[in-house]
Scaffold this active site. Structure first.
Site, short mmCIF file in Angstrom:
data_model
loop_
_atom_site.label_atom_id
_atom_site.label_comp_id
_atom_site.label_asym_id
_atom_site.label_seq_id
_atom_site.Cartn_x
_atom_site.Cartn_y
_atom_site.Cartn_z
N LYS A 149 28.10 71.34 176.95
CA LYS A 149 28.88 70.21 177.50
C LYS A 149 28.53 69.89 178.95
O LYS A 149 28.62 68.76 179.38
CB LYS A 149 30.37 70.50 177.37
CG LYS A 149 30.86 70.36 175.93
CD LYS A 149 32.38 70.28 175.87
CE LYS A 149 32.86 69.91 174.49
NZ LYS A 149 32.67 71.01 173.52
N GLU B 25 39.69 63.54 179.46
CA GLU B 25 40.65 64.04 178.50
C GLU B 25 40.09 65.33 177.93
O GLU B 25 38.87 65.52 177.90
CB GLU B 25 40.90 63.03 177.39
CG GLU B 25 39.92 63.08 176.22
CD GLU B 25 38.48 62.75 176.56
OE1 GLU B 25 38.26 62.01 177.55
OE2 GLU B 25 37.58 63.24 175.85
N SER C 222 25.14 75.96 170.18
CA SER C 222 25.82 75.09 171.15
C SER C 222 26.70 75.81 172.16
O SER C 222 26.87 75.34 173.28
CB SER C 222 26.64 74.03 170.42
OG SER C 222 27.60 74.63 169.56
C1 LIG Z 1 32.74 70.80 172.13
C2 LIG Z 1 31.83 71.68 171.37
C3 LIG Z 1 31.21 71.26 170.17
C4 LIG Z 1 31.49 69.92 169.53
O1 LIG Z 1 31.15 68.82 170.29
P1 LIG Z 1 29.86 67.93 169.98
O2 LIG Z 1 30.03 66.75 170.84
O3 LIG Z 1 29.87 67.62 168.52
O4 LIG Z 1 28.68 68.75 170.34
C5 LIG Z 1 30.33 72.13 169.53
N1 LIG Z 1 30.06 73.35 170.03
C6 LIG Z 1 30.64 73.80 171.16
C7 LIG Z 1 30.33 75.16 171.65
C8 LIG Z 1 31.55 72.98 171.86
O5 LIG Z 1 32.12 73.43 173.00
#
Ligand SMILES: *Cc1c(COP(=O)(O)O)cnc(C)c1O
Length: 406
Positions: free
Chosen positions: A99, A121, A387
């Site tokens: 993020k 938000e 992610s």
């Molecule tokens: C917020 C988040 C997501 C989902 O958000 P996307 O916009 O779909 O990437 C996925 N993995 C993690 C670790 C997150 O913090």
């Protein structure tokens, strides 16, 4: 230092002049918000193309965020699944997820627009923390809107945001969760258009947000191209797997491969307790076209068009829609979408912890779970976008029941 490529790379799947991806996208906003969005729309590409912007972004991505993140060959996982698996380690970024690539890009843009104040938000608090972090770094005032119910459920992230100097304001209308926080943030932005920039956390919202966020996250696939060239002697994999909430980590991992049809792109949504149990966030299965948060996309809705509350064990995938680019990638058939249940994700997360010593975020675990169903050959190269890290999800992994709004 390699500069981030912030250009549109795909004619087929990139945004149109008017902010559309096929039939999806656009800017469906109240009239009061029009000046804010219009200013952003007219300047964002010029700013992203400035050499000084790209240099500042590149320097902070390297020295503050910790990029490039490794493309790690997961040897034991590869042996288990009899194919070649690489993990793109977004979990090693500062603040533990992808993020921050976006919040950093947006705050640099906000500074060039002369803004002094940032609002955002947040649902689970992950985007709020990533926003509060870059606000502290840049010395800008930071206000985070969060549903009152979420504030109770996500205390550690609320404390992090406050420690970083942000003001956390409780949204007390409606269900007191994410959509109510979004409404409050919109109201704030309408009231303070000159001083304030609104940082949206995924490839959602009115144009130009989905395009802007996709470009900032495209650093992920830009690095994968180079890292695969070094490690495998070719610049693309056979498969890329990524989880989808709004879809920002997924588009980041897919971006530079959209026009390369040799790469199979696979997006994993949250099936929650099961697609048809009423506790799900499997948008491409359950959703229909409609308008959500200012853009036309696929979303889960009742016959009268009311948004259906989504459900997932992972807070980051607990979203009733997907970004408009993903709606287009799904309907055009370029990206395969599959749904993974809570239980499948939990098992996959534990498996990664015990084979590679990496505890993934529960969101990410949805992508890992698809390895059980993927029919990859021994010579195939599979990239999974890792992610985020799973420290925030320890209690859920341990089976401690989490308080949910249902
Ligand atoms: C917020 C988040 C997501 C989902 O958000 P996307 O916009 O779909 O990437 C996925 N993995 C993690 C670790 C997150 O913090």
């Amino acid at each position: 230092m390699i500069l981030p490529s912030l250009e549109k790379v795909s004619q087929r799947f990139g945004v149109s002049e008017r902010g559309y991806y096929g039939a999806f996208g656009g800017a469906y906003i109240p009239e009061m918000l029009y000046p804010n969005i219009e200013t952003l729309r007219t300047v964002y590409l010029d700013i992203l193309r400035e050499h000084s912007f790209q240099q500042e972004f590149a320097l902070l991505l390297r020295d503050y965020v910790g990029r490039p993140t490794p493309l790690y060959f997961a040897q034991r996982l590869s042996e288990l699944y009899k194919t070649r698996i690489y993990l793109k380690r977004e979990d090693l970024n500062h603040t533990g997820a992808h993020k921050i690539n976006n919040t950093l890009g947006q705050i640099l843009l906000a500074k060039r627009l002369g803004k002094r104040r940032i609002i955002a938000e947040t649902g689970a608090g992950q985007h709020g923390v990533a926003t509060a972090t870059v606000c502290a770094r840049m010395g800008l005032e930071c206000v985070i809107y969060m549903g009152a119910v979420d504030i109770e459920r996500q205390k550690p992230n609320v404390e992090r945001m406050r420690l970083l100097g942000a003001e956390v304001i409780a949204a007390r209308s409606g269900s007191q969760t994410l959509k109510d926080a979004t409404n409050e943030a919109m109201r704030d932005w309408i009231t303070n258009p000159d001083t304030t920039h609104y940082i949206i956390g995924s490839v959602v919202g009115p144009h130009p947000y989905p395009d802007m966020v996709a470009r900032f996250q495209s650093i992920i696939s830009q690095e994968i191209v180079q890292q695969l060239q070094e490690k495998e002697g070719r610049s693309y994999p056979d498969y890329i797997l990524a989880c989808v909430g709004g879809g920002s980590n997924a588009i980041g991992a897919f971006y530079h491969f959209l026009d390369n049809d040799r790469v199979t792109l696979i997006a994993l949504e949250a099936a929650g307790k099961g697609i048809h149990t009423g506790y799900s966030a499997a948008t491409t299965v359950l959703g229909r076209p409609g308008v959500l948060h200012g853009s036309k996309t696929l979303l889960m809705q009742t016959d009268d068009g009311q948004v259906v509350e989504p459900f997932s064990i992972s807070a980051g995938l607990d979203y009733p829609g997907i970004g408009p680019i993903h709606a287009h990638l799904f309907t055009s058939g370029r990206v395969e979408f599959h749904a993974i249940t809570d239980d499948e994700a939990l098992q996959a997360g534990k498996l990664l912890a015990q084979t590679e010593g990496i505890i993934p975020a529960l969101e990410t675990a949805h992508a890992l779970a698809y390895l059980d169903k993927l029919n990859a050959q021994p010579h195939h190269v599979v990239v999974i976008n890792l992610s985020g890290r799973g420290d925030k999800d320890l209690q859920t992994y341990m089976g401690v029941p989490q308080e949910r709004p249902h």
